[in-house]
Design a protein around this motif. Structure first.
Motif, PDB file in Angstrom:
ATOM      1  N   VAL A  27      12.303   4.710   0.376  1.00 39.04           N
ATOM      2  CA  VAL A  27      11.028   5.165   0.946  1.00 39.04           C
ATOM      3  C   VAL A  27      11.251   6.047   2.163  1.00 39.04           C
ATOM      4  O   VAL A  27      10.391   6.842   2.537  1.00 39.04           O
ATOM      5  CB  VAL A  27      10.153   3.938   1.308  1.00 39.04           C
ATOM      6  CG1 VAL A  27       8.825   4.368   1.905  1.00 39.04           C
ATOM      7  CG2 VAL A  27       9.908   3.071   0.079  1.00 39.04           C
ATOM      8  N   GLY A  28      12.422   5.940   2.790  1.00 35.10           N
ATOM      9  CA  GLY A  28      12.647   6.678   4.024  1.00 35.10           C
ATOM     10  C   GLY A  28      12.025   5.958   5.201  1.00 35.10           C
ATOM     11  O   GLY A  28      11.583   4.812   5.101  1.00 35.10           O
ATOM     12  N   ILE A  29      11.995   6.644   6.336  1.00 38.20           N
ATOM     13  CA  ILE A  29      11.468   6.014   7.546  1.00 38.20           C
ATOM     14  C   ILE A  29       9.939   6.076   7.496  1.00 38.20           C
ATOM     15  O   ILE A  29       9.280   6.837   8.208  1.00 38.20           O
ATOM     16  CB  ILE A  29      12.039   6.685   8.805  1.00 38.20           C
ATOM     17  CG1 ILE A  29      13.566   6.686   8.746  1.00 38.20           C
ATOM     18  CG2 ILE A  29      11.585   5.947  10.063  1.00 38.20           C
ATOM     19  CD1 ILE A  29      14.243   7.422   9.863  1.00 38.20           C
ATOM     20  N   ALA A  30       9.393   5.282   6.595  1.00 36.83           N
ATOM     21  CA  ALA A  30       7.955   5.232   6.352  1.00 36.83           C
ATOM     22  C   ALA A  30       7.608   3.794   5.956  1.00 36.83           C
ATOM     23  O   ALA A  30       7.182   3.517   4.838  1.00 36.83           O
ATOM     24  CB  ALA A  30       7.563   6.216   5.264  1.00 36.83           C
ATOM     25  N   GLU A  31       7.840   2.878   6.903  1.00 36.74           N
ATOM     26  CA  GLU A  31       7.741   1.455   6.610  1.00 36.74           C
ATOM     27  C   GLU A  31       6.344   1.023   6.175  1.00 36.74           C
ATOM     28  O   GLU A  31       6.205   0.141   5.310  1.00 36.74           O
ATOM     29  CB  GLU A  31       8.187   0.639   7.826  1.00 36.74           C
ATOM     30  CG  GLU A  31       9.645   0.794   8.184  1.00 36.74           C
ATOM     31  CD  GLU A  31       9.958   1.982   9.076  1.00 36.74           C
ATOM     32  OE1 GLU A  31      11.119   2.119   9.505  1.00 36.74           O
ATOM     33  OE2 GLU A  31       9.027   2.776   9.339  1.00 36.74           O
ATOM     34  N   ALA A  32       5.313   1.618   6.751  1.00 35.29           N
ATOM     35  CA  ALA A  32       3.951   1.259   6.357  1.00 35.29           C
ATOM     36  C   ALA A  32       3.714   1.609   4.892  1.00 35.29           C
ATOM     37  O   ALA A  32       3.122   0.823   4.132  1.00 35.29           O
ATOM     38  CB  ALA A  32       2.934   1.968   7.248  1.00 35.29           C
ATOM     39  N   ASN A  33       4.192   2.772   4.488  1.00 38.83           N
ATOM     40  CA  ASN A  33       4.078   3.145   3.080  1.00 38.83           C
ATOM     41  C   ASN A  33       4.856   2.182   2.191  1.00 38.83           C
ATOM     42  O   ASN A  33       4.425   1.846   1.080  1.00 38.83           O
ATOM     43  CB  ASN A  33       4.600   4.571   2.871  1.00 38.83           C
ATOM     44  CG  ASN A  33       3.634   5.625   3.381  1.00 38.83           C
ATOM     45  OD1 ASN A  33       2.467   5.345   3.606  1.00 38.83           O
ATOM     46  ND2 ASN A  33       4.126   6.832   3.573  1.00 38.83           N
ATOM     47  N   MET A  34       6.016   1.741   2.679  1.00 38.02           N
ATOM     48  CA  MET A  34       6.835   0.823   1.895  1.00 38.02           C
ATOM     49  C   MET A  34       6.073  -0.462   1.580  1.00 38.02           C
ATOM     50  O   MET A  34       6.122  -0.966   0.443  1.00 38.02           O
ATOM     51  CB  MET A  34       8.132   0.490   2.646  1.00 38.02           C
ATOM     52  CG  MET A  34       9.047  -0.474   1.903  1.00 38.02           C
ATOM     53  SD  MET A  34      10.697  -0.612   2.657  1.00 38.02           S
ATOM     54  CE  MET A  34      10.290  -1.431   4.206  1.00 38.02           C
ATOM     55  N   MET A  35       5.349  -0.995   2.558  1.00 41.01           N
ATOM     56  CA  MET A  35       4.587  -2.222   2.329  1.00 41.01           C
ATOM     57  C   MET A  35       3.447  -1.990   1.334  1.00 41.01           C
ATOM     58  O   MET A  35       3.174  -2.831   0.467  1.00 41.01           O
ATOM     59  CB  MET A  35       4.047  -2.761   3.645  1.00 41.01           C
ATOM     60  CG  MET A  35       5.120  -3.190   4.622  1.00 41.01           C
ATOM     61  SD  MET A  35       6.220  -4.451   3.938  1.00 41.01           S
ATOM     62  CE  MET A  35       7.494  -4.515   5.202  1.00 41.01           C
ATOM     63  N   GLY A  36       2.798  -0.850   1.433  1.00 43.87           N
ATOM     64  CA  GLY A  36       1.723  -0.541   0.496  1.00 43.87           C
ATOM     65  C   GLY A  36       2.234  -0.359  -0.920  1.00 43.87           C
ATOM     66  O   GLY A  36       1.632  -0.844  -1.889  1.00 43.87           O
ATOM     67  N   ILE A  37       3.370   0.326  -1.058  1.00 43.17           N
ATOM     68  CA  ILE A  37       3.974   0.514  -2.378  1.00 43.17           C
ATOM     69  C   ILE A  37       4.376  -0.835  -2.967  1.00 43.17           C
ATOM     70  O   ILE A  37       4.151  -1.115  -4.148  1.00 43.17           O
ATOM     71  CB  ILE A  37       5.183   1.457  -2.283  1.00 43.17           C
ATOM     72  CG1 ILE A  37       4.750   2.870  -1.894  1.00 43.17           C
ATOM     73  CG2 ILE A  37       5.956   1.485  -3.608  1.00 43.17           C
ATOM     74  CD1 ILE A  37       5.890   3.778  -1.485  1.00 43.17           C
ATOM     75  N   ALA A  38       4.967  -1.685  -2.128  1.00 43.36           N
ATOM     76  CA  ALA A  38       5.390  -3.007  -2.595  1.00 43.36           C
ATOM     77  C   ALA A  38       4.201  -3.817  -3.090  1.00 43.36           C
ATOM     78  O   ALA A  38       4.269  -4.456  -4.156  1.00 43.36           O
ATOM     79  CB  ALA A  38       6.109  -3.751  -1.470  1.00 43.36           C
ATOM     80  N   ALA A  39       3.113  -3.782  -2.340  1.00 40.87           N
ATOM     81  CA  ALA A  39       1.913  -4.507  -2.766  1.00 40.87           C
ATOM     82  C   ALA A  39       1.430  -3.985  -4.119  1.00 40.87           C
ATOM     83  O   ALA A  39       1.048  -4.760  -5.003  1.00 40.87           O
ATOM     84  CB  ALA A  39       0.820  -4.369  -1.715  1.00 40.87           C
ATOM     85  N   GLY A  40       1.466  -2.666  -4.305  1.00 43.03           N
ATOM     86  CA  GLY A  40       1.031  -2.092  -5.570  1.00 43.03           C
ATOM     87  C   GLY A  40       1.919  -2.475  -6.731  1.00 43.03           C
ATOM     88  O   GLY A  40       1.442  -2.714  -7.849  1.00 43.03           O
ATOM     89  N   LEU A  41       3.218  -2.566  -6.485  1.00 51.48           N
ATOM     90  CA  LEU A  41       4.150  -2.920  -7.549  1.00 51.48           C
ATOM     91  C   LEU A  41       3.889  -4.321  -8.099  1.00 51.48           C
ATOM     92  O   LEU A  41       4.145  -4.596  -9.279  1.00 51.48           O
ATOM     93  CB  LEU A  41       5.590  -2.816  -7.041  1.00 51.48           C
ATOM     94  CG  LEU A  41       6.155  -1.395  -6.918  1.00 51.48           C
ATOM     95  CD1 LEU A  41       7.418  -1.386  -6.066  1.00 51.48           C
ATOM     96  CD2 LEU A  41       6.433  -0.796  -8.290  1.00 51.48           C
ATOM     97  N   THR A  42       3.391  -5.206  -7.268  1.00 53.26           N
ATOM     98  CA  THR A  42       3.116  -6.567  -7.754  1.00 53.26           C
ATOM     99  C   THR A  42       2.019  -6.578  -8.812  1.00 53.26           C
ATOM    100  O   THR A  42       2.001  -7.464  -9.679  1.00 53.26           O
ATOM    101  CB  THR A  42       2.700  -7.506  -6.611  1.00 53.26           C
ATOM    102  OG1 THR A  42       1.424  -7.111  -6.072  1.00 53.26           O
ATOM    103  CG2 THR A  42       3.731  -7.522  -5.492  1.00 53.26           C
ATOM    104  N   ILE A  43       1.134  -5.618  -8.752  1.00 50.81           N
ATOM    105  CA  ILE A  43       0.028  -5.567  -9.728  1.00 50.81           C
ATOM    106  C   ILE A  43       0.575  -5.347 -11.133  1.00 50.81           C
ATOM    107  O   ILE A  43       0.018  -5.820 -12.123  1.00 50.81           O
ATOM    108  CB  ILE A  43      -0.975  -4.466  -9.331  1.00 50.81           C
ATOM    109  CG1 ILE A  43      -1.590  -4.805  -7.955  1.00 50.81           C
ATOM    110  CG2 ILE A  43      -2.069  -4.325 -10.384  1.00 50.81           C
ATOM    111  CD1 ILE A  43      -2.457  -3.701  -7.388  1.00 50.81           C
ATOM    112  N   GLY A  44       1.707  -4.663 -11.219  1.00 52.55           N
ATOM    113  CA  GLY A  44       2.349  -4.445 -12.507  1.00 52.55           C
ATOM    114  C   GLY A  44       3.299  -5.557 -12.907  1.00 52.55           C
ATOM    115  O   GLY A  44       4.033  -5.415 -13.892  1.00 52.55           O
TER     116      GLY A  44
END
Length: 318
Positions: free
Chosen positions: A57-74
């Motif tokens: 994700v790079g130095i974008a930790e907030a995005n990382m948490m949002g992406i992780a939350a989205g991945l759980t839906i799948g």
């Protein structure tokens, strides 16, 4: 007193990396996300073997948490990785709203916690993260003591449904727990039986508690030592049984005394069995740059500090 043998110093972050490698081979639902710190999190082998299940994700930790939350839906089980300061303080809103409030099955894995981050200094040495994370409804909080236990915890949280905060560190510390220990979330580990005082420790302070207990034994003091690797949910049953026997307790952690393990134990005692307690922890302060050993000495987070706290709490016993 039971003697524990240092099998060779290893960093707990490498225990996390070993656990991730094993999960990569055994659980196809596990995916890893990292904020530009692959080497620090020791997940190179997971990435090499499972490139399609890794997201830089790079130095974008907030995005990382949002992406992780989205991945759980799948149906995926995302493990996020960065320094503890960036895993919590920088992204607390995203964790609260997108992960905890939504009860997403995200594993927030945090390296370089506490003072033992060392030379990077106070801006990176978070000492408030346990308190921040344990206050989130539904969040499990785990702080492991050595390589073996960190690997075991990494495997265990993949089987646990719900958000988890897994905290580990940078320095090489004694590796003394069994090679393949049984890891039960929410269950403390009784390391040594004693009758005069209970020492409750977590993370890097567990080994220091054992060293202190041995020194105390030479003074005729029998110390019971408990490894609390899961701070939330807390093993109140084990703690209360021990403290009812010994009559007093010392808690030890690499964290601010406000909001950490010590406060959780104090709350438990106030509700069920008031008893004298001393807290070995940082005293509402930030850290500074220095080696891990220098900092742990200066801020009173070692076996000598635990021994001193035991002598103090024994004076307060009824």
């Amino acid at each position: 007193m039971k003697k524990y043998i240092d099998q060779g110093k290893k960093d707990t972050r490498s225990g996390f990396g070993a656990g991730m490698t094993e999960l990569g081979r055994s659980n196809p639902k596990v995916v890893a996300l990292c904020a530009d710190l692959v080497g620090s999190l020791k997940i190179e082998q997971f990435i090499e073997e499972n490139p399609e299940r890794f997201f830089q994700v790079g130095i974008a930790e907030a995005n990382m948490m949002g992406i992780a939350a989205g991945l759980t839906i799948g149906g995926y089980i995302p493990f996020t990785g960065t320094f503890a300061n960036f895993s919590t303080g920088r992204v607390y809103d995203q964790i609260r709203q997108s992960i905890a409030y939504s009860d997403k099955n995200v594993k927030i894995c945090a390296s370089h916690a506490g003072l033992t981050l060392g030379e990077d200094g106070a801006t990176h040495q978070i000492l408030e993260d346990i308190g921040m994370m344990k206050m989130l409804p539904g969040m499990t909080v785990i702080n492991t003591c050595d390589f073996n236990q960190t690997k075991a915890a990494t495997l265990a949280i993949a089987e646990h449904h719900g958000p988890v905060y897994l905290r580990f560190g940078r320095p090489k510390v004694p590796n003394f727990t069994p090679t393949d220990p049984k890891f039960e979330i929410g269950k403390g580990v009784l390391l040594n039986e004693g009758s005069d005082v209970t020492i409750v420790a977590t993370g890097h302070l567990v080994w220091e508690a054992l060293v202190a207990a041995e020194a105390l034994e030479n003074q005729g003091i029998s110390a019971e030592v408990i490894n609390i690797h899961t701070i939330k949910p807390l093993d109140e049953k084990m703690l209360l049984a021990s403290i009812r026997k010994t009559g007093c307790v010392v808690t030890a952690e690499e964290h601010n005394f406000l909001g950490g393990l010590g406060e959780s134990v104090a709350r438990t005692l106030s509700q069920h069995h008031p008893a004298p307690q001393e807290l070995v922890a940082t005293q509402d302060t930030f850290g500074e740059s220095g080696t891990a050993d220098q900092l742990m000495e200066k801020y009173g987070l070692n076996n000598k500090a635990i021994e001193k706290a035991v002598l103090q709490v024994l004076k307060r016993k009824a």
